[in-house]
Design a protein around this motif. Structure first.
Motif, PDB file in Angstrom:
ATOM      1  N   SER A 208       0.825  -1.202   0.000  1.00  0.00           N
ATOM      2  CA  SER A 208       0.000   0.000   0.000  1.00  0.00           C
ATOM      3  C   SER A 208       0.862   1.256   0.000  1.00  0.00           C
ATOM      4  O   SER A 208       0.623   2.195  -0.775  1.00  0.00           O
ATOM      5  N   LEU A 209       1.865   1.262   0.846  1.00  0.00           N
ATOM      6  CA  LEU A 209       2.787   2.402   0.899  1.00  0.00           C
ATOM      7  C   LEU A 209       3.521   2.562  -0.432  1.00  0.00           C
ATOM      8  O   LEU A 209       3.638   3.673  -0.962  1.00  0.00           O
ATOM      9  N   SER A 210       3.958   1.455  -0.985  1.00  0.00           N
ATOM     10  CA  SER A 210       4.657   1.479  -2.262  1.00  0.00           C
ATOM     11  C   SER A 210       3.750   2.002  -3.378  1.00  0.00           C
ATOM     12  O   SER A 210       4.164   2.828  -4.199  1.00  0.00           O
ATOM     13  N   ALA A 211       2.501   1.550  -3.414  1.00  0.00           N
ATOM     14  CA  ALA A 211       1.548   1.996  -4.435  1.00  0.00           C
ATOM     15  C   ALA A 211       1.252   3.485  -4.291  1.00  0.00           C
ATOM     16  O   ALA A 211       1.165   4.208  -5.296  1.00  0.00           O
ATOM     17  N   CYS A 212       1.127   3.949  -3.068  1.00  0.00           N
ATOM     18  CA  CYS A 212       0.880   5.377  -2.848  1.00  0.00           C
ATOM     19  C   CYS A 212       2.066   6.222  -3.285  1.00  0.00           C
ATOM     20  O   CYS A 212       1.895   7.268  -3.919  1.00  0.00           O
ATOM     21  N   ARG A 213       3.245   5.774  -2.951  1.00  0.00           N
ATOM     22  CA  ARG A 213       4.448   6.513  -3.370  1.00  0.00           C
ATOM     23  C   ARG A 213       4.573   6.546  -4.886  1.00  0.00           C
ATOM     24  O   ARG A 213       4.892   7.565  -5.480  1.00  0.00           O
ATOM     25  N   ARG A 214       4.308   5.403  -5.522  1.00  0.00           N
ATOM     26  CA  ARG A 214       4.400   5.341  -6.980  1.00  0.00           C
ATOM     27  C   ARG A 214       3.320   6.225  -7.612  1.00  0.00           C
ATOM     28  O   ARG A 214       3.556   6.874  -8.633  1.00  0.00           O
ATOM     29  N   THR A 215       2.159   6.274  -7.002  1.00  0.00           N
ATOM     30  CA  THR A 215       1.103   7.147  -7.509  1.00  0.00           C
ATOM     31  C   THR A 215       1.555   8.599  -7.478  1.00  0.00           C
ATOM     32  O   THR A 215       1.376   9.338  -8.445  1.00  0.00           O
ATOM     33  N   ASN A 216       2.175   9.001  -6.375  1.00  0.00           N
ATOM     34  CA  ASN A 216       2.629  10.388  -6.227  1.00  0.00           C
ATOM     35  C   ASN A 216       3.829  10.723  -7.100  1.00  0.00           C
ATOM     36  O   ASN A 216       3.954  11.851  -7.577  1.00  0.00           O
TER      37      ASN A 216
END
Length: 81
Positions: free
Chosen positions: A46-54
């Motif tokens: 989840s953290l990785s997906a959020c960072r990649r989104t940003n």
């Protein structure tokens, strides 16, 4: 400004559509992985997906919007001539 042709418009729109498809697929894969995971792995994904989104997807969407705006300007200029 050089006049844009309909073929060039079509090519640019196809490039933009392909870019949107790549972004969509990447985001879907990231968040599907989050949904299918559990525990600590889910938190990490989840953290990785959020960072990649940003850092990847949002800027890519901004660039796609910029490309659409530039294409619109080119088409409007060609129509005026």
């Amino acid at each position: 400004m050089e006049k844009i042709t309909m073929d060039e418009v079509q090519i640019k729109l196809e490039q933009i559509a392909a870019s949107l498809q790549i972004v969509l697929e990447g985001m879907c894969e990231d968040f599907t992985a989050v949904r299918k995971s559990s525990g600590e792995n889910a938190k990490f994904l989840s953290l990785s997906a959020c960072r990649r989104t940003n850092t990847v997807y949002a800027p890519a969407l901004d660039l796609i919007c910029d490309a659409l705006a530039a294409l619109e300007t080119s088409v409007n200029e060609a129509v005026k001539q």
